[in-house]
Design a protein around this motif. Structure first.
Motif, PDB file in Angstrom:
ATOM      1  N   MET A  55       0.837  -1.202   0.000  1.00  0.00           N
ATOM      2  CA  MET A  55       0.000   0.000   0.000  1.00  0.00           C
ATOM      3  C   MET A  55       0.867   1.246   0.000  1.00  0.00           C
ATOM      4  N   SER A  56       1.883   1.227   0.852  1.00  0.00           N
ATOM      5  CA  SER A  56       2.789   2.363   0.957  1.00  0.00           C
ATOM      6  C   SER A  56       3.609   2.533  -0.324  1.00  0.00           C
ATOM      7  N   PHE A  57       4.045   1.409  -0.901  1.00  0.00           N
ATOM      8  CA  PHE A  57       4.800   1.439  -2.160  1.00  0.00           C
ATOM      9  C   PHE A  57       3.942   2.080  -3.269  1.00  0.00           C
ATOM     10  N   GLY A  58       2.677   1.675  -3.333  1.00  0.00           N
ATOM     11  CA  GLY A  58       1.772   2.255  -4.315  1.00  0.00           C
ATOM     12  C   GLY A  58       1.572   3.738  -4.090  1.00  0.00           C
ATOM     13  N   ALA A  59       1.483   4.146  -2.806  1.00  0.00           N
ATOM     14  CA  ALA A  59       1.340   5.569  -2.490  1.00  0.00           C
ATOM     15  C   ALA A  59       2.560   6.353  -2.961  1.00  0.00           C
ATOM     16  N   GLY A  60       3.741   5.759  -2.801  1.00  0.00           N
ATOM     17  CA  GLY A  60       4.960   6.422  -3.266  1.00  0.00           C
ATOM     18  C   GLY A  60       4.979   6.598  -4.767  1.00  0.00           C
ATOM     19  N   ILE A  61       4.498   5.591  -5.490  1.00  0.00           N
ATOM     20  CA  ILE A  61       4.448   5.681  -6.946  1.00  0.00           C
ATOM     21  C   ILE A  61       3.433   6.742  -7.390  1.00  0.00           C
ATOM     22  N   ILE A  62       2.260   6.752  -6.735  1.00  0.00           N
ATOM     23  CA  ILE A  62       1.262   7.767  -7.067  1.00  0.00           C
ATOM     24  C   ILE A  62       1.816   9.166  -6.802  1.00  0.00           C
ATOM     25  N   LEU A  63       2.517   9.320  -5.667  1.00  0.00           N
ATOM     26  CA  LEU A  63       3.102  10.614  -5.329  1.00  0.00           C
ATOM     27  C   LEU A  63       4.150  11.034  -6.352  1.00  0.00           C
ATOM     28  N   SER A  64       4.922  10.054  -6.841  1.00  0.00           N
ATOM     29  CA  SER A  64       5.934  10.382  -7.855  1.00  0.00           C
ATOM     30  C   SER A  64       5.280  10.840  -9.154  1.00  0.00           C
ATOM     31  N   GLY A 122     -20.065   4.501   3.497  1.00  0.00           N
ATOM     32  CA  GLY A 122     -19.295   3.377   4.010  1.00  0.00           C
ATOM     33  C   GLY A 122     -18.350   2.759   2.998  1.00  0.00           C
ATOM     34  N   GLY A 123     -17.956   3.488   1.965  1.00  0.00           N
ATOM     35  CA  GLY A 123     -17.087   2.930   0.927  1.00  0.00           C
ATOM     36  C   GLY A 123     -15.615   3.167   1.199  1.00  0.00           C
ATOM     37  N   GLN A 124     -14.780   2.292   0.669  1.00  0.00           N
ATOM     38  CA  GLN A 124     -13.324   2.440   0.765  1.00  0.00           C
ATOM     39  C   GLN A 124     -12.729   2.336  -0.632  1.00  0.00           C
ATOM     40  N   ILE A 125     -12.862   3.389  -1.401  1.00  0.00           N
ATOM     41  CA  ILE A 125     -12.362   3.316  -2.779  1.00  0.00           C
ATOM     42  C   ILE A 125     -11.377   4.442  -3.083  1.00  0.00           C
ATOM     43  N   ALA A 126     -10.725   4.970  -2.042  1.00  0.00           N
ATOM     44  CA  ALA A 126      -9.798   6.082  -2.241  1.00  0.00           C
ATOM     45  C   ALA A 126      -8.653   5.698  -3.172  1.00  0.00           C
ATOM     46  N   TYR A 165      -7.784  -3.346  -5.159  1.00  0.00           N
ATOM     47  CA  TYR A 165      -8.545  -4.588  -5.009  1.00  0.00           C
ATOM     48  C   TYR A 165      -8.902  -4.805  -3.535  1.00  0.00           C
ATOM     49  N   ARG A 166      -7.930  -4.655  -2.691  1.00  0.00           N
ATOM     50  CA  ARG A 166      -8.147  -4.846  -1.245  1.00  0.00           C
ATOM     51  C   ARG A 166      -9.203  -3.870  -0.727  1.00  0.00           C
ATOM     52  N   ASP A 167      -9.110  -2.612  -1.131  1.00  0.00           N
ATOM     53  CA  ASP A 167     -10.082  -1.609  -0.689  1.00  0.00           C
ATOM     54  C   ASP A 167     -11.502  -1.979  -1.109  1.00  0.00           C
ATOM     55  N   VAL A 197     -12.760  -4.934  -1.978  1.00  0.00           N
ATOM     56  CA  VAL A 197     -13.256  -6.149  -1.316  1.00  0.00           C
ATOM     57  C   VAL A 197     -13.680  -5.823   0.117  1.00  0.00           C
ATOM     58  N   GLU A 198     -12.900  -4.994   0.802  1.00  0.00           N
ATOM     59  CA  GLU A 198     -13.251  -4.606   2.174  1.00  0.00           C
ATOM     60  C   GLU A 198     -14.502  -3.733   2.204  1.00  0.00           C
ATOM     61  N   SER A 199     -14.811  -3.084   1.080  1.00  0.00           N
ATOM     62  CA  SER A 199     -16.008  -2.245   0.990  1.00  0.00           C
ATOM     63  C   SER A 199     -17.259  -3.065   0.728  1.00  0.00           C
ATOM     64  N   GLY A 200     -17.096  -4.354   0.474  1.00  0.00           N
ATOM     65  CA  GLY A 200     -18.247  -5.207   0.268  1.00  0.00           C
ATOM     66  C   GLY A 200     -18.396  -5.763  -1.135  1.00  0.00           C
ATOM     67  N   PHE A 201     -17.505  -5.380  -2.047  1.00  0.00           N
ATOM     68  CA  PHE A 201     -17.552  -5.929  -3.400  1.00  0.00           C
ATOM     69  C   PHE A 201     -17.061  -7.376  -3.368  1.00  0.00           C
ATOM     70  N   SER A 202     -17.662  -8.216  -4.180  1.00  0.00           N
ATOM     71  CA  SER A 202     -17.174  -9.589  -4.293  1.00  0.00           C
ATOM     72  C   SER A 202     -15.886  -9.598  -5.105  1.00  0.00           C
ATOM     73  N   ALA A 203     -15.107 -10.676  -4.963  1.00  0.00           N
ATOM     74  CA  ALA A 203     -13.864 -10.796  -5.726  1.00  0.00           C
ATOM     75  C   ALA A 203     -14.154 -10.780  -7.224  1.00  0.00           C
ATOM     76  N   LYS A 204     -15.207 -11.481  -7.645  1.00  0.00           N
ATOM     77  CA  LYS A 204     -15.552 -11.544  -9.068  1.00  0.00           C
ATOM     78  C   LYS A 204     -15.929 -10.178  -9.605  1.00  0.00           C
ATOM     79  N   LYS A 205     -16.764  -9.452  -8.874  1.00  0.00           N
ATOM     80  CA  LYS A 205     -17.197  -8.125  -9.322  1.00  0.00           C
ATOM     81  C   LYS A 205     -16.011  -7.160  -9.392  1.00  0.00           C
ATOM     82  N   THR A 206     -15.118  -7.264  -8.413  1.00  0.00           N
ATOM     83  CA  THR A 206     -13.939  -6.396  -8.393  1.00  0.00           C
ATOM     84  C   THR A 206     -13.055  -6.658  -9.608  1.00  0.00           C
ATOM     85  N   LEU A 207     -12.843  -7.925  -9.937  1.00  0.00           N
ATOM     86  CA  LEU A 207     -12.015  -8.257 -11.099  1.00  0.00           C
ATOM     87  C   LEU A 207     -12.677  -7.820 -12.401  1.00  0.00           C
ATOM     88  N   VAL A 208     -13.999  -7.895 -12.468  1.00  0.00           N
ATOM     89  CA  VAL A 208     -14.717  -7.412 -13.653  1.00  0.00           C
ATOM     90  C   VAL A 208     -14.511  -5.905 -13.808  1.00  0.00           C
TER      91      VAL A 208
END
Length: 235
Positions: free
Chosen positions: A44-53, A94-98, A144-146, A148-159
């Motif tokens: 997560m932190s690595f991704g944040a660093g890339i986004i910041l770059s 109640g979403g986690q899609i930041a 993906y993790r965000d 799924v934790e928000s309530g999306f199924s794995a299949k829906k997230t991959l779609v």
């Protein structure tokens, strides 16, 4: 040239889906343990660093090159305020899609720029496509993790991720055919995206990646930014 734009933007986009697949495997096939938890937060932190770059080395500099001070500041603040309002609305729902929002805000403007750059310098566009693809991988893993934790199924997230993979092609074609001769509009888009990304990073993504008494996560962000430095230097 059109074939090259489609192929390279497709490569940059398909890593969104690949990142989702890797996250799905990691979540469901790796046993829960403190090490897994640390790896997840470090990524997560690595991704944040890339986004910041991407924000600091690509989006804002391109906007500053083209825009005068007041229009640039207004676009930047508009992006930050709009995404603050959106973030507040999603928090109430109640979403986690930041992370997903930050990825899209990063991916789409850069893909538009990719299409525009192809008309000027194909070698630079090729490197930019590789850079975007490398960024999308850890960002998609975390998104993906965000979701799924928000309530999306794995299949829906991959779609969703599979569909997002094609956004890069559409954005690159828009950039090539509609915005190659409109550098000001492209610069406004990048600056607007920068304001939104910075808000999401500070409000949601960076705090969520921190672990108490663990210093590897901060190093992950630094390594992510290093990837951005390397990519920008090569480009």
């Amino acid at each position: 040239m059109l074939t090259s734009i489609i192929l390279f933007s497709a490569f940059a986009g398909i890593t969104v889906f690949i990142g989702g697949l890797l996250a799905n495997y990691f979540n469901h096939h790796i046993k829960e343990s403190p090490v897994k938890y640390e790896i997840t937060h470090t990524l997560m932190s690595f991704g944040a660093g890339i986004i910041l770059s991407a924000l600091a080395l690509v989006l804002i500099p391109k906007g500053m090159e083209q825009l005068t001070l007041l229009p640039m500041v207004l676009s930047f603040l508009f992006g930050a305020i709009l995404f603050m309002l959106l973030d507040r609305y999603l928090a109430k729902k109640g979403g986690q899609i930041a992370t997903l929002l930050a990825m899209i805000m990063d991916f789409v403007p850069e893909s538009i720029a990719l299409g525009a750059v192809f008309a000027l310098d194909q070698s630079m566009a090729t490197l930019l496509a590789i850079f975007i693809g490398l960024q999308n991988l850890p960002e998609a893993f975390n998104s993906y993790r965000d979701l799924v934790e928000s309530g999306f199924s794995a299949k829906k997230t991959l779609v969703i991720f599979f569909a997002l993979s094609f956004f890069g092609i559409i954005a690159a074609l828009i950039g090539h055919f509609l915005l190659a001769d409109s550098p000001n509009l492209t610069a406004h888009l990048m600056t607007f995206a920068s304001g939104g990304i910075l808000y999401l990073l500070i409000q949601d993504i960076i705090p969520a990646s921190k672990l108490d008494k663990n210093y590897l996560t901060s190093l992950g962000a630094t390594l992510g930014f290093t990837v951005g430095i390397i990519g920008e230097k090569i480009i």
